[in-house]
Design a protein around this motif. Structure first.
Motif, PDB file in Angstrom:
ATOM      1  N   GLU A 104      -2.760   1.725   5.728  1.00 26.74           N
ATOM      2  CA  GLU A 104      -1.492   2.214   6.263  1.00 26.74           C
ATOM      3  C   GLU A 104      -1.684   2.853   7.639  1.00 26.74           C
ATOM      4  O   GLU A 104      -0.947   2.565   8.587  1.00 26.74           O
ATOM      5  N   ILE A 124      -7.178   4.602  -3.357  1.00 29.79           N
ATOM      6  CA  ILE A 124      -6.197   5.422  -2.647  1.00 29.79           C
ATOM      7  C   ILE A 124      -6.650   5.632  -1.202  1.00 29.79           C
ATOM      8  O   ILE A 124      -5.847   5.524  -0.271  1.00 29.79           O
ATOM      9  N   CYS A 150       0.837  -1.212   0.000  1.00 31.13           N
ATOM     10  CA  CYS A 150       0.000   0.000   0.000  1.00 31.13           C
ATOM     11  C   CYS A 150       0.868   1.257   0.000  1.00 31.13           C
ATOM     12  O   CYS A 150       0.528   2.238  -0.677  1.00 31.13           O
ATOM     13  N   GLU A 151       1.972   1.237   0.719  1.00 31.08           N
ATOM     14  CA  GLU A 151       2.879   2.385   0.717  1.00 31.08           C
ATOM     15  C   GLU A 151       3.417   2.641  -0.688  1.00 31.08           C
ATOM     16  O   GLU A 151       3.473   3.778  -1.149  1.00 31.08           O
ATOM     17  N   LEU A 181      -4.647   4.294   2.083  1.00 29.63           N
ATOM     18  CA  LEU A 181      -4.313   5.214   3.182  1.00 29.63           C
ATOM     19  C   LEU A 181      -4.854   4.696   4.511  1.00 29.63           C
ATOM     20  O   LEU A 181      -4.170   4.751   5.538  1.00 29.63           O
ATOM     21  N   ASN A 212       0.959   6.466  -6.962  1.00 33.46           N
ATOM     22  CA  ASN A 212      -0.192   7.291  -7.339  1.00 33.46           C
ATOM     23  C   ASN A 212       0.031   8.770  -7.068  1.00 33.46           C
ATOM     24  O   ASN A 212      -0.583   9.610  -7.712  1.00 33.46           O
ATOM     25  N   SER A 213       0.919   9.088  -6.137  1.00 37.09           N
ATOM     26  CA  SER A 213       1.206  10.506  -5.893  1.00 37.09           C
ATOM     27  C   SER A 213       2.039  11.085  -7.037  1.00 37.09           C
ATOM     28  O   SER A 213       1.997  12.279  -7.294  1.00 37.09           O
ATOM     29  N   LEU A 218       0.621   4.073  -2.864  1.00 38.04           N
ATOM     30  CA  LEU A 218       0.385   5.491  -2.583  1.00 38.04           C
ATOM     31  C   LEU A 218       1.497   6.361  -3.170  1.00 38.04           C
ATOM     32  O   LEU A 218       1.214   7.421  -3.736  1.00 38.04           O
TER      33      LEU A 218
END
Length: 103
Positions: free
Chosen positions: A64, A57, A33-34, A61, A40-41, A37
């Motif tokens: 996390e 997303i 997941c990190e 988040l 996707n950022s 993210l």
């Protein structure tokens, strides 16, 4: 193992399912997941299915954040220093709710 899953909403669902059936550790899920993210950022392109990606997303988040809260609320500082995080399991219900929330 998780390297074959691209950072997409569909892959997030698959990775959550792997955690539900204990094919991967919950720490592996959090780490994926990190990466999701972070990827996707960086992505500035317009997504074809923007609402699904936005929901993914938000779920990533939440995974996390809940992981960090779960660790800090479940273990003492001393226990966290010795803890093998790959052995820690969040409640299965949380994983199922995250899975169900991505359509």
């Amino acid at each position: 193992m998780l390297g074959k899953y691209s950072y997409t909403a569909d892959s997030l669902k698959k990775v959550i399912k792997l955690a539900v059936i204990n094919s991967i550790s919950h720490k592996d899920l959090v780490d994926w997941c990190e990466g999701f993210l972070q990827e996707n950022s960086k992505d500035t392109s317009i997504s074809i299915n923007r609402s699904k990606n936005k929901k993914a997303i938000m779920v990533a988040l939440d995974i996390e954040n809940q992981w960090e809260l779960y660790l800090s609320n479940t273990y003492t500082f001393e226990e966290l220093q010795k803890l093998e995080q790959k052995e820690v399991k969040m409640p299965k219900q949380w994983l199922e709710e995250w899975d169900n929330s991505i359509q």
